[in-house]
Design a protein around this motif. Sequence first.
Motif, PDB file in Angstrom:
ATOM      1  N   THR A 194       0.817  -1.219   0.000  1.00 24.20           N
ATOM      2  CA  THR A 194       0.000   0.000   0.000  1.00 24.20           C
ATOM      3  C   THR A 194       0.851   1.269   0.000  1.00 24.20           C
ATOM      4  O   THR A 194       0.310   2.380  -0.028  1.00 24.20           O
ATOM      5  CB  THR A 194      -0.911   0.028   1.240  1.00 24.20           C
TER       6      THR A 194
ATOM      7  N   PRO B 237      -3.072   6.646  -8.920  1.00 23.70           N
ATOM      8  CA  PRO B 237      -3.520   5.385  -9.542  1.00 23.70           C
ATOM      9  C   PRO B 237      -2.448   4.301  -9.517  1.00 23.70           C
ATOM     10  O   PRO B 237      -2.765   3.109  -9.458  1.00 23.70           O
ATOM     11  CB  PRO B 237      -3.862   5.799 -10.979  1.00 23.70           C
ATOM     12  N   ALA B 238      -1.165   4.688  -9.544  1.00 23.34           N
ATOM     13  CA  ALA B 238      -0.091   3.689  -9.490  1.00 23.34           C
ATOM     14  C   ALA B 238      -0.101   2.967  -8.149  1.00 23.34           C
ATOM     15  O   ALA B 238       0.091   1.747  -8.077  1.00 23.34           O
ATOM     16  CB  ALA B 238       1.257   4.365  -9.728  1.00 23.34           C
TER      17      ALA B 238
ATOM     18  N   VAL C 139      -2.746   2.736  -6.078  1.00 23.07           N
ATOM     19  CA  VAL C 139      -4.001   1.984  -5.976  1.00 23.07           C
ATOM     20  C   VAL C 139      -3.928   0.676  -6.749  1.00 23.07           C
ATOM     21  O   VAL C 139      -4.393  -0.369  -6.291  1.00 23.07           O
ATOM     22  CB  VAL C 139      -5.183   2.841  -6.474  1.00 23.07           C
ATOM     23  N   SER C 140      -3.321   0.703  -7.949  1.00 27.34           N
ATOM     24  CA  SER C 140      -3.219  -0.494  -8.777  1.00 27.34           C
ATOM     25  C   SER C 140      -2.230  -1.502  -8.218  1.00 27.34           C
ATOM     26  O   SER C 140      -2.310  -2.700  -8.489  1.00 27.34           O
ATOM     27  CB  SER C 140      -2.811  -0.119 -10.201  1.00 27.34           C
ATOM     28  N   ARG C 141      -1.252  -1.010  -7.444  1.00 29.45           N
ATOM     29  CA  ARG C 141      -0.226  -1.835  -6.783  1.00 29.45           C
ATOM     30  C   ARG C 141       0.662  -2.573  -7.791  1.00 29.45           C
ATOM     31  O   ARG C 141       1.312  -3.563  -7.455  1.00 29.45           O
ATOM     32  CB  ARG C 141      -0.868  -2.866  -5.836  1.00 29.45           C
ATOM     33  N   ASN C 142       0.719  -2.111  -9.032  1.00 27.45           N
ATOM     34  CA  ASN C 142       1.567  -2.757 -10.033  1.00 27.45           C
ATOM     35  C   ASN C 142       3.033  -2.648  -9.638  1.00 27.45           C
ATOM     36  O   ASN C 142       3.533  -1.567  -9.353  1.00 27.45           O
ATOM     37  CB  ASN C 142       1.370  -2.100 -11.401  1.00 27.45           C
TER      38      ASN C 142
ATOM     39  N   SER D 250       4.547  -3.621  -6.973  1.00 28.59           N
ATOM     40  CA  SER D 250       4.853  -3.359  -5.553  1.00 28.59           C
ATOM     41  C   SER D 250       5.074  -4.658  -4.805  1.00 28.59           C
ATOM     42  O   SER D 250       4.203  -5.524  -4.775  1.00 28.59           O
ATOM     43  CB  SER D 250       3.688  -2.575  -4.911  1.00 28.59           C
TER      44      SER D 250
END
Length: 218
Positions: A121, A209-210, A212-215, A217
């Motif tokens: 997060t 948005p990056a 939130v998307s958790r791409n 991470s």
Amino acid sequence: MSQVRDGGRDLYPSAMSLDACRALDLLIALGVLIFMAPLMIAIAVAIKVQDGGPVLFGHGRLGRGGRTFRCWKFRSMEIDAEARLAALLARDPVARREWEADHKLRRDPRVTPLGAFLRVTSLDEFPQLFNVLSGEMSLVGPRPIVTAEVGRYGRWFSRYCEVRPGITGLWQVSGRNDVDYRRRVAMDVLYTKTRSPHLYLKVLLATVPAVVSRNGSY
């Protein structure tokens, strides 16, 4: 400092542009700290209750001008994380190759369950707002690196040293750990060449948005 131009293009931002970015750093960082204070206190309590260890972890990183500073995070790993890493890399060649490639482990056994949540997060990054207020970091810039990573930048390390490292940046909004190191360096160099209040705000807005998307991470 006036801008240097090449064929009508601005290669370096004016001092006024950099001052504007610094003013935004201070205004936004202070506002977020005040707004997020209750959540940060709750995270600190949860970490302390978890194992009784320190709430914050400060790691030596390289900042503007190549100066070393302590980059703060909420602690997401076991108390003896460094010793665990050394033992893991000594016995596991696959993990050692992964660490040597990116200084990251996709499945890091040192990360606590709470720490895994904080990382995915990006809540573990919030203490770096104090680094921003102290002038060691910016909200937007290259991700702060350790001395062992200098060789990865090669001749581009001087570019890295031109700016304050950031909490977020082009790398973070473009896939984070899914982006290979060579592209990460290219993005850092691109940012230092083209940085401006407009690009600064563009990256900040793309960070939401990056996250939130958790791409990428982990």
